[in-house]
Design an enzyme around this catalytic site. Structure first.
Site, PDB file in Angstrom:
ATOM      1  N   ASP A  75      46.847  37.666  31.987  1.00  0.00           N
ATOM      2  CA  ASP A  75      46.704  39.122  32.000  1.00  0.00           C
ATOM      3  C   ASP A  75      47.486  39.687  33.184  1.00  0.00           C
ATOM      4  O   ASP A  75      47.754  38.987  34.167  1.00  0.00           O
ATOM      5  CB  ASP A  75      45.232  39.530  32.113  1.00  0.00           C
ATOM      6  N   SER A  76      47.812  40.969  33.094  1.00  0.00           N
ATOM      7  CA  SER A  76      48.499  41.636  34.192  1.00  0.00           C
ATOM      8  C   SER A  76      47.613  41.662  35.443  1.00  0.00           C
ATOM      9  O   SER A  76      48.109  41.775  36.552  1.00  0.00           O
ATOM     10  CB  SER A  76      48.856  43.062  33.789  1.00  0.00           C
TER      11      SER A  76
ATOM     12  N   CYS B 264      46.627  40.308  27.863  1.00  0.00           N
ATOM     13  CA  CYS B 264      47.157  41.628  28.209  1.00  0.00           C
ATOM     14  C   CYS B 264      47.779  42.276  26.972  1.00  0.00           C
ATOM     15  O   CYS B 264      48.765  41.774  26.427  1.00  0.00           O
ATOM     16  CB  CYS B 264      48.218  41.476  29.302  1.00  0.00           C
TER      17      CYS B 264
ATOM     18  N   GLU C 213      38.777  49.825  37.443  1.00  0.00           N
ATOM     19  CA  GLU C 213      39.090  48.923  38.552  1.00  0.00           C
ATOM     20  C   GLU C 213      38.522  49.405  39.885  1.00  0.00           C
ATOM     21  O   GLU C 213      38.320  48.621  40.792  1.00  0.00           O
ATOM     22  CB  GLU C 213      40.609  48.768  38.689  1.00  0.00           C
TER      23      GLU C 213
ATOM     24  N   CYS D 187      43.089  47.394  24.981  1.00  0.00           N
ATOM     25  CA  CYS D 187      43.375  47.109  26.393  1.00  0.00           C
ATOM     26  C   CYS D 187      42.243  46.235  26.929  1.00  0.00           C
ATOM     27  O   CYS D 187      41.068  46.462  26.593  1.00  0.00           O
ATOM     28  CB  CYS D 187      43.458  48.425  27.166  1.00  0.00           C
TER      29      CYS D 187
ATOM     30  N   HIS E 175      40.638  45.996  29.701  1.00  0.00           N
ATOM     31  CA  HIS E 175      39.537  46.607  30.457  1.00  0.00           C
ATOM     32  C   HIS E 175      38.517  47.357  29.595  1.00  0.00           C
ATOM     33  O   HIS E 175      37.415  47.618  30.033  1.00  0.00           O
ATOM     34  CB  HIS E 175      40.084  47.610  31.469  1.00  0.00           C
TER      35      HIS E 175
HETATM   36  N1  DGL Z   1      45.915  44.386  30.934  1.00  0.00           N
HETATM   37  C1  DGL Z   1      46.498  45.626  30.500  1.00  0.00           C
HETATM   38  C2  DGL Z   1      46.358  45.757  28.982  1.00  0.00           C
HETATM   39  O1  DGL Z   1      45.552  45.093  28.354  1.00  0.00           O
HETATM   40  C3  DGL Z   1      45.850  46.802  31.196  1.00  0.00           C
HETATM   41  C4  DGL Z   1      46.197  46.900  32.654  1.00  0.00           C
HETATM   42  C5  DGL Z   1      47.670  47.173  32.900  1.00  0.00           C
HETATM   43  O2  DGL Z   1      48.150  48.293  32.626  1.00  0.00           O
HETATM   44  O3  DGL Z   1      48.341  46.257  33.368  1.00  0.00           O
HETATM   45  O4  DGL Z   1      47.053  46.528  28.392  1.00  0.00           O
END
Ligand code: DGL
Length: 265
Positions: free
Chosen positions: A7-8, A70, A155, A185, A187
């Protein structure tokens, strides 16, 4: 060989932990690019570059299968990685994304004629959800909403401020009377109850659907499953550790998680 989850940042922990609970026997390596999060407002080129670096890291660390938790990376970089990077560098490894399984899950839960997608700006711009939903049902009406304020609020422990913002983002979906919503997404798993409360229609949350999809994939691909080691080892690697990291990891993963700082090349 391990299952890698990328993930990012830390949002993917919600998905990683739900996969681990469903398939606890395997070894896992989580990688969160916390130094460069968020990816959601970046260009396609940059997201592809960062995702390729992450994939190299996970493959070098013995991951047989990588799950791109992600959505932003799945939407922008997955196809290119599968078509160009994998065949050239790691032809026997596999990468799975979030978009196709989430789009399929919509039609497994109900038979909607219209679907709303809530995601980052970059995922919305890519049109990936619209494309995959239309692939399953050609005439489906898809309304995509970019919700850039949600990730920073989640976050930064801003959940108590989220409802009016969320209601505002969801308003066009309510007005259009969409019959299902995809939370596109990492989150958003944390706010699924609020979305369900506001929308009152089926809501696809990836922590609930992805684990079963991965289990299914492994059953259909014994050549991959047979390569996975089963020592129940878990490693959580991140590219930066900030003071709030452990709390956020706890909130997302729902247990104490030891984060180890690593460098991506
Ligand atoms: N992990 C990213 C997603 O699922 C969300 C956070 C980001 O913008 O990096 O799209």
């Amino acid at each position: 060989m391990k299952i890698g989850v990328f993930d990012s940042g830390l949002g993917g922990l919600a998905i990683a932990q739900s996969i681990i609970r469903r398939l606890p026997q395997f070894d896992y390596l989580y990688l969160g690019d916390t130094k460069r999060v968020p990816y959601g407002g970046r260009s396609q080129e940059t997201i592809h570059e960062f995702t390729s670096q992450a994939l190299s890291y996970l493959f070098e660390h013995q991951c047989q299968l990588v799950i791109l938790a992600c959505n932003t990376a799945s939407a922008e970089a997955l196809r290119k990685s599968q078509q160009e990077y994998l065949p050239k560098h790691y032809p026997d490894r596999r990468v799975l994304g979030m978009i196709i399984p989430s789009a399929e899950a919509v039609f497994e839960v109900s038979q909607p004629n219209s679907v709303g997608v809530l995601a980052t700006s970059s995922t919305v711009e890519s049109g990936a959800y619209k494309r995959e939903l239309c692939r399953v049902q050609e005439d489906i009406a898809v309304i995509q909403i970019a919700a850039p304020l949600l990730v920073p609020l989640i976050e930064n422990r801003g959940q108590k401020y989220i409802l009016p913002i969320l209601e505002d983002y969801l308003q066009p979906l309510k007005e259009a009377g969409v019959e299902s919503v995809v939370l596109g997404c990492t989150h958003y798993c944390l706010i699924k109850d609020k979305v369900r409360q506001v929308m009152g229609c089926p809501v696809i949350s990836q922590d609930e659907v992805i684990p079963e999809k991965v289990a299914n994939y492994l059953t259909r691909h014994p050549e991959i499953e047979s390569k996975l080691s089963q020592s129940r080892r878990r490693e959580f690697h991140v590219t930066d550790i900030t003071p709030g990291c452990s709390d956020l990891a706890w909130a997302l993963g729902r247990e104490e998680i030891q984060l180890e700082k690593v460098v991506l090349k």
